[in-house]
Design an enzyme around this catalytic site. Structure first.
Site, PDB file in Angstrom:
ATOM      1  N   ASP A  25      -9.900   0.744  -0.147  1.00 37.71           N
ATOM      2  CA  ASP A  25     -10.814   1.861  -0.423  1.00 37.71           C
ATOM      3  C   ASP A  25     -11.588   1.622  -1.718  1.00 37.71           C
ATOM      4  OD1 ASP A  25      -9.735   3.447   1.825  1.00 37.71           O
ATOM      5  OD2 ASP A  25      -7.936   3.470   0.597  1.00 37.71           O
ATOM      6  N   HIS A  73      -4.556   7.211   1.543  1.00 37.35           N
ATOM      7  CA  HIS A  73      -5.449   6.335   2.299  1.00 37.35           C
ATOM      8  C   HIS A  73      -5.764   7.037   3.618  1.00 37.35           C
ATOM      9  CE1 HIS A  73      -7.343   2.834   3.989  1.00 37.35           C
ATOM     10  NE2 HIS A  73      -6.479   2.804   4.996  1.00 37.35           N
TER      11      HIS A  73
END
Length: 347
Positions: free
Chosen positions: A175, A203
């Protein structure tokens, strides 16, 4: 052709390699492993002087495919792979491991609720955690990549209670890498110029990509200076809106375009994560899912992505950052989701 003296130096280098480190990779016949294993063999994670005793774990049904992967690794003739073994028993392959990278998990299928996915993966990580608890070392380091990564990591650490909590981490570097690329593209800069972009939380689609402390380095008249990302880009509507949404939904966008989930980028991020954890960040901030100690009001025990610095297999959370109300609300939202996931996983 290299001169004899040049070849001798190369041989001499390999004679001075470090003693083998035992590294196990689960889900080793999968797509992520297919990209990750060559990077590992080239020393991109642990250094080009670190020999590796490589162990590969897969479910019994995938042993044929795994055997093919092992053949290819053998045919690559990576000098750093001191030994390669494989099988389906975690109690055998986890024994005395120094590092385990957990790529294998139950994939989300069409129509499956996230709660059901968490339940199925919790059973996998319960089994693997119990095996690790029996045969692992107090120094075994674990990186969980398989989704839902944060809660899978929580389950693993819960059932491998003999191993210190700080040895368990979850992958949110993917990410961070996604966010850094978006910022660099918007600013028309190289990704190497972007620093201190943070991923907070899970996540998942509730994660919070935070640029409020981020910097963009520029060179003027041989002098390198840094400007805040918000000052350089000067578009708060984009930074607080589309940028966040694009990072949160990037995995789904990859699946829509590729018809398969992120593999190459996940493998690269896992290598980045291990390299920084092992070899250190030299003061750079990176994002890692780690077991919360209550920092920034996050409930203790959750596996939560924080900004950290690393040195010699030790991570340290960056403390005392100022958070505006927008950031606080985003962090609270992703923490609430993780509390719900913990309840679903461990109930």
């Amino acid at each position: 052709m290299a001169s004899p003296s040049k070849r001798f130096r190369t041989i001499e280098h390999h004679l001075r390699l470090k003693d083998p480190m035992v590294v196990c990779v689960t889900g080793a016949a999968g797509q992520i492993a297919y990209s990750l294993l060559p990077m590992l063999g080239r020393g991109l994670a642990l250094g080009t002087d670190q020999l590796i005793d490589l162990r590969l774990l897969e479910i019994p049904q995938a042993q044929g495919a795994l055997e093919g992967v092992v053949m290819e690794l053998q045919d690559c003739a990576y000098p750093l792979f001191y030994k390669i073994s494989y099988g389906s028993d975690p109690a055998v392959l986890f024994k005395d491991a120094d590092l385990i990278i957990f790529l294998g998990g139950f994939p989300r299928k069409a129509g499956m609720e996230r709660k059901e996915l968490i339940g199925k993966n919790c059973q996998i990580f319960k089994t693997q955690g119990e095996a690790l608890n029996l045969v692992g070392k107090p120094t075994t380091k674990c990186l969980v990549v398989a989704n839902p990564a944060n809660t899978n990591c929580l389950a693993l650490s819960t059932f491998a209670s003999r191993i210190p909590k700080e040895n368990f981490t979850a992958l949110t570097r993917l990410d961070q890498n996604r966010a850094v690329w978006q910022i660099a593209a918007r600013a028309k800069m190289n990704v190497a110029h972007i620093s201190r972009v943070i991923i907070w939380g899970n996540h998942s689609s509730t994660q919070y990509p935070d640029v409020n402390h981020g910097q963009i380095a520029t060179k003027v008249d041989e002098t390198i200076t840094s400007k805040p990302i918000r000052e350089k880009i000067a578009d708060n509507n984009w930074l607080n809106g589309k940028f966040i949404a694009d990072v949160q939904q990037r995995g789904a966008a990859v699946i829509k375009a590729r018809k398969l989930s992120s593999a190459m980028s996940a493998a690269s991020a896992a290598i980045d994560h291990v390299r920084d954890w092992c070899l250190g960040t030299n003061g750079r901030w990176v994002s890692m899912g780690v077991v919360s100690d209550g920092a920034y009001g996050v409930p203790p025990g959750l596996v939560f992505s924080y900004p950290v610095v690393c040195e010699n297999w030790t991570w340290t959370i960056i403390r005392d950052l100022t958070l505006d109300q927008f950031s606080q609300e985003k962090i609270c939202a992703t923490a609430r989701e993780l509390v719900e996931e913990r309840r679903d996983a461990l109930s």
